[in-house]
Design a protein around this motif. Sequence first.
Motif, PDB file in Angstrom:
ATOM      1  N   GLU A 295      63.924-106.119  24.461  1.00  0.00           N
ATOM      2  CA  GLU A 295      62.655-105.825  23.810  1.00  0.00           C
ATOM      3  C   GLU A 295      61.595-105.405  24.836  1.00  0.00           C
ATOM      4  O   GLU A 295      60.808-104.496  24.593  1.00  0.00           O
ATOM      5  CB  GLU A 295      62.175-107.053  23.025  1.00  0.00           C
ATOM      6  CG  GLU A 295      60.852-106.870  22.290  1.00  0.00           C
ATOM      7  CD  GLU A 295      60.910-105.869  21.150  1.00  0.00           C
ATOM      8  OE1 GLU A 295      59.870-105.644  20.503  1.00  0.00           O
ATOM      9  OE2 GLU A 295      61.992-105.291  20.901  1.00  0.00           O
ATOM     10  N   ALA A 296      61.586-106.044  25.990  1.00  0.00           N
ATOM     11  CA  ALA A 296      60.643-105.668  27.041  1.00  0.00           C
ATOM     12  C   ALA A 296      60.866-104.224  27.470  1.00  0.00           C
ATOM     13  O   ALA A 296      59.904-103.458  27.657  1.00  0.00           O
ATOM     14  CB  ALA A 296      60.779-106.602  28.243  1.00  0.00           C
ATOM     15  N   LEU A 297      62.128-103.821  27.596  1.00  0.00           N
ATOM     16  CA  LEU A 297      62.437-102.441  27.988  1.00  0.00           C
ATOM     17  C   LEU A 297      62.096-101.463  26.869  1.00  0.00           C
ATOM     18  O   LEU A 297      61.643-100.350  27.131  1.00  0.00           O
ATOM     19  CB  LEU A 297      63.915-102.319  28.357  1.00  0.00           C
ATOM     20  CG  LEU A 297      64.323-102.913  29.703  1.00  0.00           C
ATOM     21  CD1 LEU A 297      65.834-102.846  29.877  1.00  0.00           C
ATOM     22  CD2 LEU A 297      63.634-102.174  30.844  1.00  0.00           C
ATOM     23  N   ARG A 298      62.320-101.889  25.630  1.00  0.00           N
ATOM     24  CA  ARG A 298      62.000-100.999  24.505  1.00  0.00           C
ATOM     25  C   ARG A 298      60.498-100.747  24.438  1.00  0.00           C
ATOM     26  O   ARG A 298      60.062 -99.614  24.213  1.00  0.00           O
ATOM     27  CB  ARG A 298      62.482-101.634  23.197  1.00  0.00           C
ATOM     28  CG  ARG A 298      62.302-100.728  21.974  1.00  0.00           C
ATOM     29  CD  ARG A 298      62.568-101.479  20.680  1.00  0.00           C
ATOM     30  NE  ARG A 298      61.522-102.445  20.381  1.00  0.00           N
ATOM     31  CZ  ARG A 298      60.348-102.127  19.823  1.00  0.00           C
ATOM     32  NH1 ARG A 298      60.056-100.861  19.527  1.00  0.00           N
ATOM     33  NH2 ARG A 298      59.459-103.074  19.561  1.00  0.00           N
ATOM     34  N   LEU A 299      59.715-101.802  24.648  1.00  0.00           N
ATOM     35  CA  LEU A 299      58.266-101.678  24.519  1.00  0.00           C
ATOM     36  C   LEU A 299      57.638-100.920  25.693  1.00  0.00           C
ATOM     37  O   LEU A 299      56.661-100.193  25.506  1.00  0.00           O
ATOM     38  CB  LEU A 299      57.641-103.075  24.422  1.00  0.00           C
ATOM     39  CG  LEU A 299      57.881-103.830  23.120  1.00  0.00           C
ATOM     40  CD1 LEU A 299      57.510-105.299  23.275  1.00  0.00           C
ATOM     41  CD2 LEU A 299      57.080-103.197  21.984  1.00  0.00           C
ATOM     42  N   ALA A 300      58.177-101.119  26.879  1.00  0.00           N
ATOM     43  CA  ALA A 300      57.575-100.486  28.072  1.00  0.00           C
ATOM     44  C   ALA A 300      58.675-100.115  29.054  1.00  0.00           C
ATOM     45  O   ALA A 300      58.879-100.795  30.065  1.00  0.00           O
ATOM     46  CB  ALA A 300      56.566-101.424  28.719  1.00  0.00           C
ATOM     47  N   PRO A 301      59.415 -99.032  28.763  1.00  0.00           N
ATOM     48  CA  PRO A 301      60.542 -98.659  29.627  1.00  0.00           C
ATOM     49  C   PRO A 301      60.151 -98.314  31.057  1.00  0.00           C
ATOM     50  O   PRO A 301      61.000 -98.337  31.950  1.00  0.00           O
ATOM     51  CB  PRO A 301      61.154 -97.452  28.901  1.00  0.00           C
ATOM     52  CG  PRO A 301      60.076 -96.944  28.007  1.00  0.00           C
ATOM     53  CD  PRO A 301      59.265 -98.127  27.614  1.00  0.00           C
ATOM     54  N   ASP A 302      58.887 -98.010  31.278  1.00  0.00           N
ATOM     55  CA  ASP A 302      58.407 -97.715  32.623  1.00  0.00           C
ATOM     56  C   ASP A 302      57.319 -98.693  33.061  1.00  0.00           C
ATOM     57  O   ASP A 302      56.555 -98.399  33.985  1.00  0.00           O
ATOM     58  CB  ASP A 302      57.871 -96.279  32.684  1.00  0.00           C
ATOM     59  CG  ASP A 302      58.957 -95.246  32.398  1.00  0.00           C
ATOM     60  OD1 ASP A 302      60.013 -95.317  33.036  1.00  0.00           O
ATOM     61  OD2 ASP A 302      58.743 -94.389  31.519  1.00  0.00           O
ATOM     62  N   GLY A 303      57.242 -99.834  32.402  1.00  0.00           N
ATOM     63  CA  GLY A 303      56.206-100.809  32.709  1.00  0.00           C
ATOM     64  C   GLY A 303      56.463-101.558  34.003  1.00  0.00           C
ATOM     65  O   GLY A 303      57.521-101.409  34.632  1.00  0.00           O
ATOM     66  N   PRO A 304      55.518-102.388  34.419  1.00  0.00           N
ATOM     67  CA  PRO A 304      55.631-103.096  35.695  1.00  0.00           C
ATOM     68  C   PRO A 304      56.782-104.094  35.753  1.00  0.00           C
ATOM     69  O   PRO A 304      57.223-104.465  36.841  1.00  0.00           O
ATOM     70  CB  PRO A 304      54.273-103.800  35.831  1.00  0.00           C
ATOM     71  CG  PRO A 304      53.718-103.865  34.444  1.00  0.00           C
ATOM     72  CD  PRO A 304      54.215-102.645  33.759  1.00  0.00           C
TER      73      PRO A 304
END
Length: 222
Positions: free
Chosen positions: A100-109
């Motif tokens: 879910e973290a990758l889905r929401l922000a695939p390029d996030g910190p």
Amino acid sequence: MPAHDLITGEAAERYLAQAGEQLDLLDAQQPAAQRAQASYALGRMLDEIRDLLNRDLATHGRVQGLPTQRLMVELDARGLRLRVSPQLGRFPANLDYYREALRLAPDGPRAADAAFALLQGYFYDSFADDPLQPRDQSWSRLSEQIAIGERLLERAPQHAGREEAEFILMVHYVQAARSAPDAAARTRYAQRARQAAERFAARYPDSMRAAALPVLLEDLQR
């Protein structure tokens, strides 16, 4: 409190407070980047608890301690379930929060950390003794893990888990060389596996994992 209780009452309260804070941040009204951070944090917290629970299982054959029992009940009430996998005989990694973290922000910190946790958690839960004999691994799931590993190495070349990620990806290439749906794909993945093994041996000559390379390459020959 008995000395063998790995989770004290104080630790249980701290985990519950963390869970409440992160669940509040998962509210749909919050920005996607914030929800991604919260989802990653929940995954890490649950895996930290999972490690303690698995140590209890390994040492005593069961989870014990009143604070531990209360923590599990309270987390379950919040939708954060921790259950022993009958197939594994232990608590598995909590992969959904990393996905879910990758889905929401695939390029996030936290994307690289979430990708590594997902790659690592899936891999070690996927087999008993031999990583080349994974349990019930579908081609779609294997393809997903390969894509996660390749993206991680491309986007975060300096990640602290790079050596382990390279090794896991190499094993997945060997698995794909066995199980890809057509001969061309099997040949392609076999070549990727050989190239990955060469890079690994050159980059990490003193790694204990390097000892497994001949076995992996021998499997490709078969």
